[in-house]
Scaffold this active site. Structure first.
Site, mmCIF file in Angstrom:
data_model
loop_
_atom_site.group_PDB
_atom_site.id
_atom_site.type_symbol
_atom_site.label_atom_id
_atom_site.label_comp_id
_atom_site.label_asym_id
_atom_site.label_seq_id
_atom_site.Cartn_x
_atom_site.Cartn_y
_atom_site.Cartn_z
ATOM 1 N N SER A 298 0.860 -1.193 0.000
ATOM 2 C CA SER A 298 0.000 0.000 0.000
ATOM 3 C C SER A 298 0.890 1.234 0.000
ATOM 4 C CB SER A 298 -0.874 0.013 1.259
ATOM 5 O OG SER A 298 -1.496 1.277 1.410
ATOM 6 N N TYR B 199 -2.044 -1.958 10.423
ATOM 7 C CA TYR B 199 -2.159 -2.044 8.960
ATOM 8 C C TYR B 199 -0.908 -1.469 8.296
ATOM 9 C CZ TYR B 199 -4.156 -1.494 4.262
ATOM 10 O OH TYR B 199 -4.379 -1.556 2.909
HETATM 11 P P1 NAD Z 1 -11.699 -5.703 -0.291
HETATM 12 O O1 NAD Z 1 -12.074 -5.723 1.148
HETATM 13 O O2 NAD Z 1 -12.649 -5.156 -1.300
HETATM 14 O O3 NAD Z 1 -11.273 -7.179 -0.751
HETATM 15 C C1 NAD Z 1 -10.441 -7.998 0.034
HETATM 16 C C2 NAD Z 1 -10.839 -9.461 -0.174
HETATM 17 O O4 NAD Z 1 -9.933 -10.279 0.610
HETATM 18 C C3 NAD Z 1 -12.253 -9.787 0.312
HETATM 19 O O5 NAD Z 1 -12.966 -10.472 -0.704
HETATM 20 C C4 NAD Z 1 -12.038 -10.660 1.535
HETATM 21 O O6 NAD Z 1 -13.045 -11.631 1.733
HETATM 22 C C5 NAD Z 1 -10.695 -11.304 1.224
HETATM 23 N N1 NAD Z 1 -10.016 -11.772 2.434
HETATM 24 C C6 NAD Z 1 -9.899 -11.124 3.616
HETATM 25 N N2 NAD Z 1 -9.237 -11.885 4.491
HETATM 26 C C7 NAD Z 1 -8.932 -13.053 3.858
HETATM 27 C C8 NAD Z 1 -8.258 -14.232 4.258
HETATM 28 N N3 NAD Z 1 -7.782 -14.375 5.504
HETATM 29 N N4 NAD Z 1 -8.098 -15.225 3.348
HETATM 30 C C9 NAD Z 1 -8.606 -15.087 2.104
HETATM 31 N N5 NAD Z 1 -9.258 -14.003 1.677
HETATM 32 C C10 NAD Z 1 -9.416 -12.987 2.553
HETATM 33 O O7 NAD Z 1 -10.328 -4.894 -0.320
HETATM 34 P P2 NAD Z 1 -9.461 -4.277 -1.525
HETATM 35 O O8 NAD Z 1 -9.554 -2.810 -1.446
HETATM 36 O O9 NAD Z 1 -9.717 -4.965 -2.804
HETATM 37 O O10 NAD Z 1 -8.006 -4.669 -0.980
HETATM 38 C C11 NAD Z 1 -7.190 -5.658 -1.573
HETATM 39 C C12 NAD Z 1 -5.774 -5.414 -1.110
HETATM 40 O O11 NAD Z 1 -5.378 -4.086 -1.458
HETATM 41 C C13 NAD Z 1 -5.567 -5.520 0.404
HETATM 42 O O12 NAD Z 1 -4.336 -6.152 0.665
HETATM 43 C C14 NAD Z 1 -5.535 -4.071 0.847
HETATM 44 O O13 NAD Z 1 -4.832 -3.914 2.048
HETATM 45 C C15 NAD Z 1 -4.843 -3.429 -0.331
HETATM 46 N N6 NAD Z 1 -5.024 -1.986 -0.487
HETATM 47 C C16 NAD Z 1 -6.265 -1.427 -0.592
HETATM 48 C C17 NAD Z 1 -6.372 -0.033 -0.737
HETATM 49 C C18 NAD Z 1 -7.726 0.633 -0.817
HETATM 50 O O14 NAD Z 1 -7.792 1.852 -0.728
HETATM 51 N N7 NAD Z 1 -8.808 -0.096 -0.980
HETATM 52 C C19 NAD Z 1 -5.228 0.762 -0.803
HETATM 53 C C20 NAD Z 1 -3.982 0.167 -0.717
HETATM 54 C C21 NAD Z 1 -3.888 -1.201 -0.557
#
Ligand code: NAD
Length: 257
Positions: A143, A157
């Site tokens: 991130s 986080y």
């Molecule tokens: P999201 O919550 O939409 O999707 C995350 C998915 O991961 C969900 O479907 C959830 O069920 C699954 N998940 C959670 N824990 C799990 C586990 N233990 N085993 C298997 N699956 C699991 O989130 P997103 O925004 O798509 O985030 C995806 C990645 O991107 C994450 O690592 C997040 O930290 C990172 N990220 C997101 C942002 C943002 O602004 N959304 C920014 C930077 C980084």
């Protein structure tokens, strides 16, 4: 097609970045192993790919558990014969994550278990599969908070994403001569469920947007395009990178009015 005959495993494929990336890589020709702890989202992703003429299979797994990670990699090899692309993307952002004084050990441990151990376990079982395939590409979702601090703290986080970034660099160096590339994808703030559930008022959104030069949140589909680049041969000389896709947030000191 940029990923013709390739097999890609995506964790967190049931929502957000993982879901959009699964669609994108399938459209580029890859067979998809869609992994998520949430069966409904994972099955929806597979059905969506199928409706668009692609090939995908769902594996329910908790990336914090070694046995589940071993199972998901085995499923890729038994279903499609090999693994070429590993996208360790599943992550959580705990509602009670706060500063050092207020973050509980439970919140810290849960965050580390999914965000850090989950990436480690994906690599532990995935790298031997990539070696058997003669090489491949690993993309770990970190991130922008791995390189920037915020006064709206999420200490566990932020620390977890710093760990993903450091782990990715070392993995890239270790496996550089095995035709295995490892990159850390660093998205900026996105308009996905993970962030929007916290930014639930216009004032909270505005407080964040003021730091993004482009003046908007990113879309999961824009991150998917970056993953496609890192997964494909077009990035053949890119490894160990801190691959920022962040609307300029890490470049800015003062943003446009
Ligand atoms: P999201 O919550 O939409 O999707 C995350 C998915 O991961 C969900 O479907 C959830 O069920 C699954 N998940 C959670 N824990 C799990 C586990 N233990 N085993 C298997 N699956 C699991 O989130 P997103 O925004 O798509 O985030 C995806 C990645 O991107 C994450 O690592 C997040 O930290 C990172 N990220 C997101 C942002 C943002 O602004 N959304 C920014 C930077 C980084």
């Amino acid at each position: 097609m940029r990923l013709k005959d390739k097999v890609a495993l995506i964790t967190g494929a049931g929502s957000g970045i993982g879901y959009q990336t699964a669609l994108r890589l399938a459209r580029a020709g890859a067979s998809i192993v869609a992994v998520d702890i949430n069966e409904e989202g994972g099955l929806q992703c597979v059905a969506d790919i199928g409706q668009r003429g692609g090939s995908a299979t769902y594996v329910q797994a908790d990336v914090a558990l070694a046995a589940d990670c071993e199972k998901m990699i085995a499923a890729a090899e038994s279903t499609y014969g090999k693994l070429d692309v590993l996208f360790n993307n599943a992550g959580i952002s705990h509602a009670d994550d706060d500063d050092a004084i207020n973050t509980t050990e439970t919140v810290w441990d849960q965050t580390m278990a999914v965000n850090v151990k989950g990436v480690f376990l994906g690599c532990k079982y995935g790298i031997p599969a990539l070696q058997r395939a003669g090489g491949g590409s690993i993309i770990n979702t970190a991130s922008f908070v791995a390189v920037l601090g915020a006064a709206t703290p999420q200490l566990a986080y932020t620390a977890s994403k710093g760990a993903v970034l450091a782990m990715t660099r070392e993995l890239a160096v270790i496996h550089a001569q095995e035709n295995i590339r490892v990159n850390a994808l660093c998205p900026g703030p996105l308009r996905t469920e993970l962030l929007m559930k916290y930014l639930d008022t216009e004032e909270k959104k505005r407080r964040r947007l003021v730091h993004i030069p482009m003046g908007r949140f990113g879309e999961a589909s824009e991150i998917a395009d970056a993953v496609l680049f890192l997964a494909s041969e077009e990035s053949s000389f890119v490894t160990g990178s801190t691959f920022l896709v962040d609307g300029g947030i890490t470049a800015a000191y003062v943003t446009p009015e």
